[in-house]
Enzyme design. Structure first.
Site, PDB file in Angstrom:
ATOM      1  N   ASN A 287       4.329 -29.158 -38.219  1.00  0.00           N
ATOM      2  CA  ASN A 287       5.478 -28.786 -37.174  1.00  0.00           C
ATOM      3  C   ASN A 287       6.652 -29.958 -37.444  1.00  0.00           C
ATOM      4  OD1 ASN A 287       3.336 -29.488 -35.494  1.00  0.00           O
ATOM      5  ND2 ASN A 287       4.798 -29.956 -34.165  1.00  0.00           N
TER       6      ASN A 287
ATOM      7  N   CYS B  39       9.507 -33.592 -30.459  1.00  0.00           N
ATOM      8  CA  CYS B  39       8.960 -32.313 -31.701  1.00  0.00           C
ATOM      9  C   CYS B  39       7.741 -31.426 -30.875  1.00  0.00           C
ATOM     10  CB  CYS B  39       8.648 -32.974 -32.867  1.00  0.00           C
ATOM     11  SG  CYS B  39      10.210 -33.205 -34.000  1.00  0.00           S
TER      12      CYS B  39
ATOM     13  N   THR C  44      -2.082  -6.141 -19.665  1.00  0.00           N
ATOM     14  CA  THR C  44      -1.111  -5.074 -20.150  1.00  0.00           C
ATOM     15  C   THR C  44      -0.341  -5.763 -21.131  1.00  0.00           C
ATOM     16  OG1 THR C  44      -1.268  -4.006 -18.147  1.00  0.00           O
ATOM     17  CG2 THR C  44       0.641  -3.425 -19.550  1.00  0.00           C
TER      18      THR C  44
ATOM     19  N   HIS D  96       8.128 -16.415 -32.220  1.00  0.00           N
ATOM     20  CA  HIS D  96       9.527 -16.931 -32.051  1.00  0.00           C
ATOM     21  C   HIS D  96       9.729 -17.876 -32.995  1.00  0.00           C
ATOM     22  CE1 HIS D  96       8.838 -20.976 -30.082  1.00  0.00           C
ATOM     23  NE2 HIS D  96       7.500 -20.406 -29.559  1.00  0.00           N
TER      24      HIS D  96
HETATM   25  N1  PLP Z   1       1.290 -24.465 -33.529  1.00  0.00           N
HETATM   26  C1  PLP Z   1       2.561 -25.240 -33.862  1.00  0.00           C
HETATM   27  C2  PLP Z   1       2.257 -26.048 -35.395  1.00  0.00           C
HETATM   28  C3  PLP Z   1       3.783 -25.181 -33.550  1.00  0.00           C
HETATM   29  O1  PLP Z   1       4.699 -25.817 -33.966  1.00  0.00           O
HETATM   30  C4  PLP Z   1       3.937 -24.604 -32.062  1.00  0.00           C
HETATM   31  C5  PLP Z   1       5.011 -24.713 -31.548  1.00  0.00           C
HETATM   32  O2  PLP Z   1       5.965 -25.560 -31.319  1.00  0.00           O
HETATM   33  C6  PLP Z   1       2.869 -23.984 -31.541  1.00  0.00           C
HETATM   34  C7  PLP Z   1       1.649 -23.857 -32.090  1.00  0.00           C
HETATM   35  C8  PLP Z   1       2.863 -23.148 -30.260  1.00  0.00           C
HETATM   36  O3  PLP Z   1       3.557 -21.870 -30.500  1.00  0.00           O
HETATM   37  P1  PLP Z   1       3.997 -21.059 -29.185  1.00  0.00           P
HETATM   38  O4  PLP Z   1       5.341 -21.787 -29.092  1.00  0.00           O
HETATM   39  O5  PLP Z   1       4.165 -19.565 -29.760  1.00  0.00           O
HETATM   40  O6  PLP Z   1       3.231 -21.340 -28.084  1.00  0.00           O
END
Ligand code: PLP
Length: 379
Positions: free
Chosen positions: A147, A319, A233, A197
């Protein structure tokens, strides 16, 4: 405001938004109810399951809907621990906190945690897994794209090693889905996480994609929804939006690359010209992410200044967690802590343009000039 933080979250795609609307008001049925309203909600959830399944090349029964990526990652890590006697779990040192933290929790209850290091380009080292005595490794989790850096990880090689040694293999594909073609079978994994998202769907939906033979325990026990793996649910509207977003993401993956890759090249040429160092630039990366640092400018400071100038970016510290301090990803890559605190991430999306990149570079010129003048006065 010009939005350059698509790895944090994305705006919702119009078709996903439109598809959700009925389920926020008139179509309020519980998908478990047997009457007509419930049956329609169930049909909508099952259609979304088919859309998500098709987007990653699996059968609908392999899609376990969750509240998002965090829950799906926790479901894998803790779900495995519920079904196996304590052994070793190996995860990449650059994993997202929602893999690292549950793995650390396991380490407090009899499991051994092994962290697989990364090289200076941000690639998790396959040799670190190969070096572990195989028989004790029960589970391995290595993300598909990071990420922060956007660096693509050799998941297939990890999967071959892990499964060859009898371990189950998971990948967090949250940052890869929609940016690269993602096919579950080609990765050779037993489980894979995706999130709505990050692909222009709504918040509050995601999925763990599982091999049908994988034996997992549930995080949430109750009415037995999602084949007993996730009681509660269903969030029908969010799941419906996720389904539409997933279908779009898979259909647009080439368009996305063709749009983002030249924009990032333009951005990075400008950044390098201005003295920035780009992290992970030598490795294969998803096409939208640029992670860089300017010598002598704190990442947080630059992000605040960019925000004031009308640009949304992320600093390395922000980040992936609420903890401040240098990014664990950069530290794992061997970046000096002082430089790591200077990291800034720009993550592009479908709506960004060349003009926006040029406007950002122009804003950087005035911000960097101002900061240099200030530091000259302070000195
Ligand atoms: N895994 C990675 C590599 C991410 O970048 C993120 C969100 O920043 C997540 C998991 C978490 O996902 P969520 O925001 O849908 O919980």
């Amino acid at each position: 405001m010009i939005y350059f933080d698509h790895n944090a979250t994305t705006p919702i795609a119009e078709p996903a938004f439109e598809a959700m609307l009925p389920f926020l008001r008139d179509e309020y049925g519980n998908a478990s109810s047997r009457h007509e309203l419930g049956t329609r909600a169930r049909a909508a959830v099952e259609q979304a399951r088919e859309q998500v399944a098709a987007a990653v090349g699996v059968q609908p029964v392999q899609v376990v809907f969750t509240s998002g990526g965090t829950e799906a990652n926790n479901l894998f890590v803790k779900g495995i621990a519920m079904r196996r006697k304590p052994g070793r779990i190996a995860i990449g040192a650059i994993e997202h906190p929602c893999v690292r933290e549950p793995a650390r929790q396991l380490a407090k209850s009899g499991w051994t945690l092994a962290e697989l290091g990364a090289d200076s380009d941000g690639v998790t080292r396959v040799s670190d897994l190969a070096a572990l005595p195989g028989a004790q490794t029960a589970a391995v989790s290595v993300m598909l794209a990071n990420n922060e850096t956007g660096v693509v990880q050799p998941v297939r090689r990890f999967a071959d090693l892990a499964r060859g040694a009898g371990a189950v293999m998971h990948t967090d594909a949250v940052q890869a889905f929609g940016k690269l073609p993602v096919r579950f079978a080609e990765l050779g994994v037993d489980a894979m996480t995706v999130s709505s998202h990050k692909i222009y769907g709504p918040k509050g939906a995601g999925a763990l994609i599982v091999d049908k033979r994988l034996d997992l325990g549930p995080l949430l026990a109750g009415g037995g929804h999602e084949r007993g793996l996730r009681s509660g649910t269903e969030n029908v509207a969010a799941i419906v939006g996720f389904g539409v977003a997933a279908e779009l993401a898979a259909a647009l993956v080439d368009t996305y690359r063709d749009h983002c890759a030249p924009l990032r090249a333009r951005l990075e040429a400008g950044l390098v010209q201005r003295g920035a160092r780009i992290f992970g630039a030598a490795a294969e990366r998803v096409p939208n992410t640029s992670y860089f640092a300017f010598p002598d400018v704190e990442g947080e400071t630059l992000v605040i200044q960019l925000d004031a100038a009308g640009f949304a970016a992320a600093s390395g510290a922000a980040c992936s967690s609420h903890h401040s301090g240098p990014s664990h990803v950069l530290l794992a890559m061997g970046v000096e802590p002082a430089l790591a605190t200077r990291a800034v991430r720009i993550s592009l999306g479908r709506g960004n343009s060349e003009e926006e990149i040029d406007a950002l570079l122009a804003a950087l010129d005035s911000i960097l000039g101002r900061l240099q003048r200030m530091s000259a006065i302070a000195a």
